[in-house]
Design an enzyme around this catalytic site. Structure first.
Site, PDB file in Angstrom:
ATOM      1  N   GLU A 125      82.918  18.965  14.961  1.00  0.00           N
ATOM      2  CA  GLU A 125      82.901  20.246  14.257  1.00  0.00           C
ATOM      3  C   GLU A 125      81.796  20.242  13.202  1.00  0.00           C
ATOM      4  OE1 GLU A 125      86.831  20.785  12.691  1.00  0.00           O
ATOM      5  OE2 GLU A 125      87.712  21.123  14.664  1.00  0.00           O
ATOM      6  N   ARG A 176      68.315  37.703  25.495  1.00  0.00           N
ATOM      7  CA  ARG A 176      67.835  38.030  26.845  1.00  0.00           C
ATOM      8  C   ARG A 176      68.991  38.419  27.780  1.00  0.00           C
ATOM      9  NH1 ARG A 176      63.820  33.171  28.176  1.00  0.00           N
ATOM     10  NH2 ARG A 176      65.282  32.065  26.843  1.00  0.00           N
ATOM     11  N   HIS A 230      64.110  39.916  21.442  1.00  0.00           N
ATOM     12  CA  HIS A 230      64.091  40.556  22.751  1.00  0.00           C
ATOM     13  C   HIS A 230      64.973  41.811  22.669  1.00  0.00           C
ATOM     14  CE1 HIS A 230      64.695  40.766  27.126  1.00  0.00           C
ATOM     15  NE2 HIS A 230      63.586  40.084  27.186  1.00  0.00           N
ATOM     16  N   LYS A 242      55.081  40.831  36.874  1.00  0.00           N
ATOM     17  CA  LYS A 242      55.826  39.587  37.117  1.00  0.00           C
ATOM     18  C   LYS A 242      57.175  39.887  37.755  1.00  0.00           C
ATOM     19  CE  LYS A 242      58.328  37.242  33.741  1.00  0.00           C
ATOM     20  NZ  LYS A 242      58.460  36.571  32.434  1.00  0.00           N
ATOM     21  N   SER A 292      59.685  29.547  27.451  1.00  0.00           N
ATOM     22  CA  SER A 292      60.933  28.809  27.627  1.00  0.00           C
ATOM     23  C   SER A 292      60.693  27.632  28.577  1.00  0.00           C
ATOM     24  CB  SER A 292      62.000  29.774  28.144  1.00  0.00           C
ATOM     25  OG  SER A 292      63.216  29.111  28.294  1.00  0.00           O
ATOM     26  N   GLY A 337      58.276  27.572  30.658  1.00  0.00           N
ATOM     27  CA  GLY A 337      56.828  27.534  30.884  1.00  0.00           C
ATOM     28  C   GLY A 337      56.443  28.174  32.214  1.00  0.00           C
TER      29      GLY A 337
END
Ligand code: R5P
Length: 304
Positions: free
Chosen positions: A40, A97, A131, A200, A230, A232
């Protein structure tokens, strides 16, 4: 001029708290964070925050769930200890995200995280290039005064200072449609460079494909800019494609260098002209500080 706030940093924000305090001539306080034997998180505010304005900085990374618990415990303790105003600076807001139910049954994670934050009764919440693609009203979602500022201007300043950038031979590229906003800022800040985005398609968490139809970068110096690196996968695919199209030189700038797993080594193998990130998250490429951008935001809302 309002009463000066005290700055506190969490485990993933202390570096920024130190810089911000220095830059803004603000008092810096301490927080003790450690683990109980059962795992914890233990938090103890060591500064006297009663009746004070408190700026608390913590990114919800590198250890994403632990930093989330630490942040919640800290902010609630600050409130409980009588802080007059709490300004939470979350340079990297995780879970953003997963902002929709992409598959049946999924948790819409950012909605849940925002509900938890709204219970904390933060006075101001500042994030950096969060994001926000499918979030239309973050003030309502987080139930606070919400400001999403950008780290891309700081990246642009870095490129501008380090390289002699000529408009006619340089182009800014966003690796996907969502990156247009960052490509635009980068272009404007460096000096009205041409910019465009690639198309993309994400195949899996690590694999993307990029459509380069109609793209012309032959002989150009390219600056790729994205909010997050992230795994790559996105940057590696973009660089491969742009090189095939004859780009003369490629530099990459990102706000949040998550660099998960072996992403850093995979990116190193690309032998880029430059690979730079900001320090919203500490990483081997975090050479640009967002502290000036945070201070500017705090000044603009009248906190400092
Ligand atoms: C996507 O929405 C983001 O803007 C980044 O392009 C993405 O998160 C990068 O992820 P990765 O490095 O894993 O391709």
């Amino acid at each position: 001029m309002s009463e000066k706030p005290i700055v506190l940093g969490g485990s993933n924000g202390e570096h920024l708290a130190v810089e911000l305090a220095e830059l803004g001539s603000l008092e810096l306080g301490d927080i003790e964070v450690r683990k109980f034997p059962d795992g914890e998180t233990y938090v103890r505010i060591l500064a006297n925050v009663a009746d004070r304005k408190v700026i608390y900085i913590n990114s919800l990374q590198r250890n994403v769930n632990e930093s989330l618990v630490e942040t919640v415990l800290t902010i609630d303790a600050l409130k409980d200890l009588g802080a007059k105003e709490i300004i939470a600076v979350i340079p990297y807001m995780s879970y953003a995200r997963q902002d929709a139910r992409f598959n049946p049954g999924e948790a819409v994670s950012i909605q849940t995280i925002a509900k938890v934050f709204s219970l904390l009764k933060i006075d101001y919440l500042i994030t950096i290039d969060m994001h926000l693609h499918r979030i239309s009203d973050p003030n309502r979602l987080f139930n606070t005064k919400f400001y999403n500022i950008t780290g891309v201007k700081e990246l642009a300043k870095y490129f501008k200072k380090k390289y002699e950038i000529r408009k006619e031979e340089t182009i800014v590229v966003g690796p996907d449609e969502e990156a247009e906003q960052w490509a635009k800022i980068m272009s404007k800040e460096i000096g009205d460079l041409d910019y465009f985005t690639l198309e993309k398609t994400r195949i899996s968490a690590e694999k993307v494909v990029i459509d380069t139809r109609g793209v012309n970068v032959k002989g150009k110096r390219v600056i790729i800019v994205d909010d997050i690196i992230s795994t790559g996968g996105t940057i590696i695919e973009a660089v491969k494609n742009l090189r095939e199209l004859g780009a003369a030189e490629i530099m990459v700038g990102t706000v949040h260098p998550l660099l998960i797993g072996n992403a850093y080594n995979r990116l190193l193998r690309l032998k880029l002209k430059d690979l730079v990130g900001t320090n919203t998250i500490l990483s081997p490429i975090s050479r640009v500080s967002v502290a000036p951008a945070i201070l500017e935001a705090l000044a603009s809302i009248g906190v400092v």
